[in-house]
Write an enzyme that holds these catalytic residues in place. Structure first.
Site, PDB file in Angstrom:
ATOM      1  N   HIS A 145       3.149   6.829  -6.923  1.00 13.73           N
ATOM      2  CA  HIS A 145       2.426   8.046  -7.306  1.00 13.73           C
ATOM      3  C   HIS A 145       3.382   9.245  -7.302  1.00 13.73           C
ATOM      4  O   HIS A 145       3.315  10.123  -8.177  1.00 13.73           O
ATOM      5  CB  HIS A 145       1.278   8.268  -6.329  1.00 13.73           C
ATOM      6  N   HIS A 172       0.827  -1.212   0.000  1.00 12.84           N
ATOM      7  CA  HIS A 172       0.000   0.000   0.000  1.00 12.84           C
ATOM      8  C   HIS A 172       0.861   1.262   0.000  1.00 12.84           C
ATOM      9  O   HIS A 172       0.675   2.154  -0.841  1.00 12.84           O
ATOM     10  CB  HIS A 172      -0.925  -0.009   1.217  1.00 12.84           C
ATOM     11  N   GLU A 173       1.780   1.342   0.940  1.00  9.32           N
ATOM     12  CA  GLU A 173       2.599   2.551   1.033  1.00  9.32           C
ATOM     13  C   GLU A 173       3.484   2.724  -0.198  1.00  9.32           C
ATOM     14  O   GLU A 173       3.764   3.853  -0.616  1.00  9.32           O
ATOM     15  CB  GLU A 173       3.436   2.536   2.314  1.00  9.32           C
ATOM     16  N   HIS A 205       1.770   4.723  -2.802  1.00  8.73           N
ATOM     17  CA  HIS A 205       1.980   6.172  -2.656  1.00  8.73           C
ATOM     18  C   HIS A 205       3.342   6.575  -3.224  1.00  8.73           C
ATOM     19  O   HIS A 205       3.476   7.629  -3.864  1.00  8.73           O
ATOM     20  CB  HIS A 205       1.927   6.561  -1.178  1.00  8.73           C
TER      21      HIS A 205
END
Length: 683
Positions: free
Chosen positions: A473, A466-467, A470
């Site tokens: 992104h 998940h991290e 980021h």
């Protein structure tokens, strides 16, 4: 100390990585002071420019301002989250209100707003490209939302509110961190830890030693209410101690946060009214993709009844496992859930951990998926030093071999780090400055003893994927202006790309590559993988309700208008009434965060009236995962389409317009409902 301050010039390290080995704590305050002074002068020059306002002499000039301040802020707030100290906290308490005042001085500058409004009124004749037009749109919106059109008297009150809120948020975060440390559960007898894996017991011994308690064991708390050891500890009394230590945080004692909560809520409500909104939630959500509180409440209303019914059915199943011996309590839920999971699916969380060794998960899972989907390559750079020895620096290369940026992984828990997991940019990408991104991921994994491998839980594996979403992104950002770099998108959109990246943790090609037993090298058996897939919706009622309870609690606090906010005096009582009113009060499932340690919404404004963002973003996530699956999954053309069509855009256009252009339509909610086992009840 000030003449050789590293922040006064751009870093000479690759990608302008801050030179942490040359930065001393006492460099920060002078850097903040000079940075604010420089930016004030730069803004004054924009306002005093006798030439008529143009895009370049006003908006681009604003984008170019504050470089020293940006460098100091990025490094400083990385440290206060990841490796703080008493002195850093003292500086933070001093500088945060000053930064708030500095921001207000810019956003409430009448001369500056006059120039921006002039450009906005003439926007049709400026001939701007799409990103430039959006920059003008956002600056005008941001200034209006900051109060630029209010009267001088209202400006003064707004400045007072913002400065006080900034200080209160910092104090709240520090108290939450201190309380987590203070409430660690100390165990003297190793026998009481029966049920924990050997490496978890060893980690507890290390945690005890770190506290100067040789021969004793410390169960450190994580930020959410539910504590991981509850799933394994056989000792019911110890489970109760651990649960009560978690759920009682901040509601009394030296680290009581309830007074801060009341003051924060009242000030936010007053500010919203000053700015022309009914309450803080209306103010916040109006600038997110949801646009209105009603839209958020409508979506949540579709989820609550089915989720509560599922959680009640799960509670009945757990009570059946317990039998007549005692009544199910919150500290029993995780433990008997694991027993039931073993009985139904032959899955034991503790038996999975040997297959999830941190280095393999990182290199052969997370990095491997990024290589297959996007063509990336990662090389560790031990010659580059981050802010702590545990924080490792990797250089990231694009599919054509060109340098893309730096990735910093900081995975272990420590007393100087706040709880939870997060990503932050140390250097934002921007073609305006020719900068490439430097991004950090922080987790809070318990360190194994020296010489032993660090084994992750299934949830920790998911968190790492998940991290890293980021981080991608941020790394893929391809924008002109730093205002739009990477994850600088609406709060209820920012979790979407990171949630999409979670899909690869169970993707067959990826799972087969990283899920290897750390001693034998054997792959995670296929029958176990099949059982994991079969159990994907297991305990989803609990997971959905604990999240919805926190979300609805956030909205309850922030839909109070100024009068009602002023009337609340008891935080615990208000919380209980709010959960009952929202239909999510249950004796078995506490909120993921209770009010006194709900750092997402009270230690900063980022998620205030915005915790709904995770489920709102999950609508887009589930819809996109369907798209990826339909196209065959881990394919370069799919990765390129997602990267170029969405991730690279950052905040350089309206986020939902970007999504529609990428997906070809509006998102559908059905994939989310199907994923969470809510479809039949919600249709």
């Amino acid at each position: 100390m000030t003449t050789d301050n590293p922040f006064f010039v751009p870093s000479d390290l690759p990608y302008q990585l801050p030179p942490f080995d040359r930065i001393e704590v006492e460099h920060y305050l002078p850097a903040f002071e000079r940075g604010m002074e420089e930016q004030r002068a730069e803004v004054a020059a924009i306002v005093a420019d006798p030439a008529p306002p143009t895009f370049d002499n006003t908006l681009v000039a604003l984008e170019r301002s504050g470089r020293t301040l940006q460098r100091a802020s990025a490094a400083f707030f990385t440290l206060t989250s990841s490796h703080t100290s008493d002195r850093l906290q003292e500086i933070e308490a001093e500088v945060v209100p000053r930064l708030s005042a500095h921001s207000d001085a810019i956003m409430l500058d009448a001369g500056l707003y006059t120039r921006i409004k002039d450009l906005y009124d003439r926007r049709a004749e400026l001939g701007l490209d799409a990103e430039g037009a959006w920059l003008l749109e956002r600056y005008r919106t941001d200034f209006v939302r900051a109060g630029a059109e209010l009267s001088p008297g209202q400006h003064e009150r707004l400045r007072e509110i913002n400065a006080e809120l900034a200080g209160l948020a910092t104090e709240f975060g520090n108290l939450v961190r201190d309380e987590m440390k203070a409430r660690a559960v100390i165990v003297e007898d190793e026998a009481a830890l029966d049920g924990l894996s050997a490496d978890a017991v060893a980690a507890a011994a290390v945690a005890g030693k770190d506290r100067g308690l040789d021969g004793q064991y410390a169960l450190n708390l994580v930020l959410p209410t539910s504590q991981p050891p509850l799933a394994a500890l056989h000792d019911r009394a110890l489970r109760e101690r651990l649960h009560n230590a978690s759920i009682g945080r901040g509601a009394g004692g030296d680290n009581d946060t309830t007074g801060l909560v009341l003051r924060i809520v009242r000030l936010r409500a007053e500010r919203a009214r000053l700015l022309g909104y009914e309450h803080h939630a209306a103010y916040t959500i109006s600038d997110n993709t949801a646009r209105s509180v009603a839209a958020v409440e409508e979506m949540l209303a579709k989820l609550v009844p089915a989720a509560m019914a599922n959680a009640a059915a799960e509670a009945d199943d757990l009570q059946a496992v317990i039998g007549d011996e005692f009544t199910l309590r919150p500290w029993d839920w995780s433990y008997y859930t694991e027993r039931l999971r073993r009985d139904r699916y032959a899955i034991d969380g503790s038996e999975l951990r040997p297959y999830f060794e941190l280095e393999r998960v990182l290199h052969d899972g997370v990095f491997f998926a990024a290589e297959k989907l996007y063509g990336l390559r990662f090389t560790e750079r031990p010659d580059l030093h981050a802010y702590h020895p545990d924080a490792r620096v990797f250089e990231v290369f694009d599919h054509d071999g060109s340098p893309l940026g730096l990735y910093i992984g900081d995975f272990f828990t420590r007393a100087s780090k706040r709880g939870g997991a997060w990503a932050n940019a140390l250097v934002p990408q921007a073609r305006l400055f020719g900068t490439s991104p430097v991004v950090c991921n922080n987790l809070n994994v318990n360190r194994a003893p020296d010489g032993e491998p660090t084994l992750l839980t299934l949830d920790e594996v998911r968190t790492l994927f998940h991290e890293f979403g980021h981080a991608l992104h941020t790394l893929f950002s391809s924008v002109q202006y730093p205002k739009f770099a990477g994850t600088r998108v609406p709060r209820d959109f920012v979790e979407y790309p990171s949630q999409v990246n979670e899909v690869w943790m169970f993707w067959p090609e990826v799972l087969e590559n990283y899920a290897r037993h750390h001693e034998t090298g054997d792959r995670l058996p296929q029958e176990v993988v099949d059982r994991l897939h079969a159990a994907e919706r297991f305990n989803k009622g609990y997971a959905t309700v604990e999240y919805l309870a926190a979300t609805l609690l956030d909205l309850a606090w922030h839909t109070l208008d100024a009068e009602r906010a002023g009337a609340v005096t008891d935080v615990v009582a208000f919380e209980a009434e709010a959960l009952e009113r929202a239909g999510v009060a249950t004796p078995f499932v506490p909120p993921r965060y209770r009010t006194p340690y709900f750092a997402h919404i009270f230690s900063g404004a980022a998620y205030s009236a915005g915790y709904y963002s995770y489920i709102w973003s999950e609508v887009l996530d589930a819809d996109t995962v369907d798209w990826l699956t339909e196209r065959g999954g881990l394919l370069r053309d799919s990765g390129d389409a997602f990267r170029d069509g969405l991730l690279a855009k950052g905040g350089s256009a309206d986020s939902m317009d970007v999504y529609r252009a990428f997906r070809g339509r509006d998102p559908l909610i059905e994939p989310l409902l199907r994923r969470r086992g809510l479809l039949g009840d919600a249709e």
